[in-house]
Design a protein around this motif. Structure first.
Motif, short mmCIF file in Angstrom:
data_model
loop_
_atom_site.label_atom_id
_atom_site.label_comp_id
_atom_site.label_asym_id
_atom_site.label_seq_id
_atom_site.Cartn_x
_atom_site.Cartn_y
_atom_site.Cartn_z
N TYR A 29 -5.47 -46.29 -26.22
CA TYR A 29 -5.30 -45.93 -24.81
C TYR A 29 -6.61 -45.32 -24.31
O TYR A 29 -7.12 -44.37 -24.92
CB TYR A 29 -4.15 -44.92 -24.70
N ASP A 30 -7.16 -45.89 -23.23
CA ASP A 30 -8.49 -45.47 -22.75
C ASP A 30 -8.48 -44.79 -21.39
O ASP A 30 -9.53 -44.69 -20.75
CB ASP A 30 -9.42 -46.69 -22.66
N ASP A 31 -7.34 -44.33 -20.91
CA ASP A 31 -7.29 -43.74 -19.57
C ASP A 31 -7.36 -42.21 -19.53
O ASP A 31 -7.30 -41.63 -18.45
CB ASP A 31 -6.03 -44.21 -18.83
N PHE A 32 -7.46 -41.56 -20.67
CA PHE A 32 -7.58 -40.10 -20.64
C PHE A 32 -8.99 -39.69 -20.25
O PHE A 32 -9.96 -40.37 -20.55
CB PHE A 32 -7.25 -39.49 -22.01
N LYS A 33 -9.05 -38.58 -19.55
CA LYS A 33 -10.31 -37.95 -19.20
C LYS A 33 -10.29 -36.55 -19.82
O LYS A 33 -9.22 -35.98 -19.98
CB LYS A 33 -10.46 -37.82 -17.67
N VAL A 34 -11.45 -36.03 -20.19
CA VAL A 34 -11.53 -34.68 -20.70
C VAL A 34 -11.98 -33.78 -19.56
O VAL A 34 -12.97 -34.07 -18.87
CB VAL A 34 -12.52 -34.56 -21.88
N TYR A 35 -11.22 -32.72 -19.34
CA TYR A 35 -11.53 -31.73 -18.31
C TYR A 35 -11.79 -30.39 -18.95
O TYR A 35 -11.18 -30.04 -19.95
CB TYR A 35 -10.34 -31.58 -17.33
N ASN A 36 -12.71 -29.65 -18.35
CA ASN A 36 -12.91 -28.25 -18.67
C ASN A 36 -12.18 -27.42 -17.62
O ASN A 36 -12.17 -27.81 -16.45
CB ASN A 36 -14.39 -27.88 -18.67
#
Length: 187
Positions: free
Chosen positions: A176-183
């Motif tokens: 699955y490639d739709d995650f984004k990493v947020y701070n």
């Protein structure tokens, strides 16, 4: 008279302390309280660190409901990434086996990182209905994905039709490639 005042004051203190203790244990955990504020951007700033983080999960055969009469398998801990836990629920709906991945955020600190499959904007969170998901059997052969879904929150889901279920008997991989990493950081 003085003893009565002390007794009354002590009783009031015990009652107030009991109320505070009850409210503390009744309320959400500190992580859930922080999560709620972060996702609503209430007192926290949320900044995008990176997009399209590939997450690959092996779904073990024992997690899969091949029989329609089996009860739903819930809360299977499938992966941990960037202070976020992916929990899997699996149900055989007769016409397909449906896999739902929910994201639980482990936000115990006033700043940190987490994954999400939407974009944080000034107006709230926006998501896309497209999914960048591929399924593979143990030998790397691609499996057709049936119905897909996104949400609520940072969840994603998909179905595997009856015709494809023989390919997952020994487990399979989800990419699955739709995650984004947020701070996130407290203001």
């Amino acid at each position: 008279m003085n003893n009565k005042r002390w007794a009354l004051l002590s009783t009031v203190i015990v009652i107030v302390a009991a109320i505070f203790i009850y409210q503390y244990y009744k309320s959400d955990s500190p992580s859930e309280a922080i999560t709620e504020k972060v996702l609503n951007q209430d007192g926290y700033t949320v900044t995008l660190r990176s997009e399209h983080i590939p997450v690959e999960i092996f779904v073990k055969p024992e997690w899969i409901n091949f029989n329609v009469d089996e009860p739903m398998k819930k809360d299977i801990q499938a992966a941990e990434i960037h202070n976020s836990t992916l929990l899997l629920d699996v149900v055989n709906r007769g016409n397909d086996i449906y896999f739902s991945f929910r994201t639980i955020f482990n936000m115990n600190n006033p700043s940190g990182a987490f994954i999400y499959n939407g974009y944080f904007t000034d107006e709230g969170i926006s998501t896309s209905m497209d999914t960048n998901m591929k399924l593979y059997d143990k030998n790397g052969k691609e499996i057709a994905v049936g119905q897909t879904g996104i949400g609520p929150g940072a969840a994603f889901s998909f179905g595997i039709e009856k015709e494809e279920q023989m390919l997952i008997k020994e487990g399979f991989y989800v990419k699955y490639d739709d995650f984004k990493v947020y701070n996130y950081m407290k203001k």
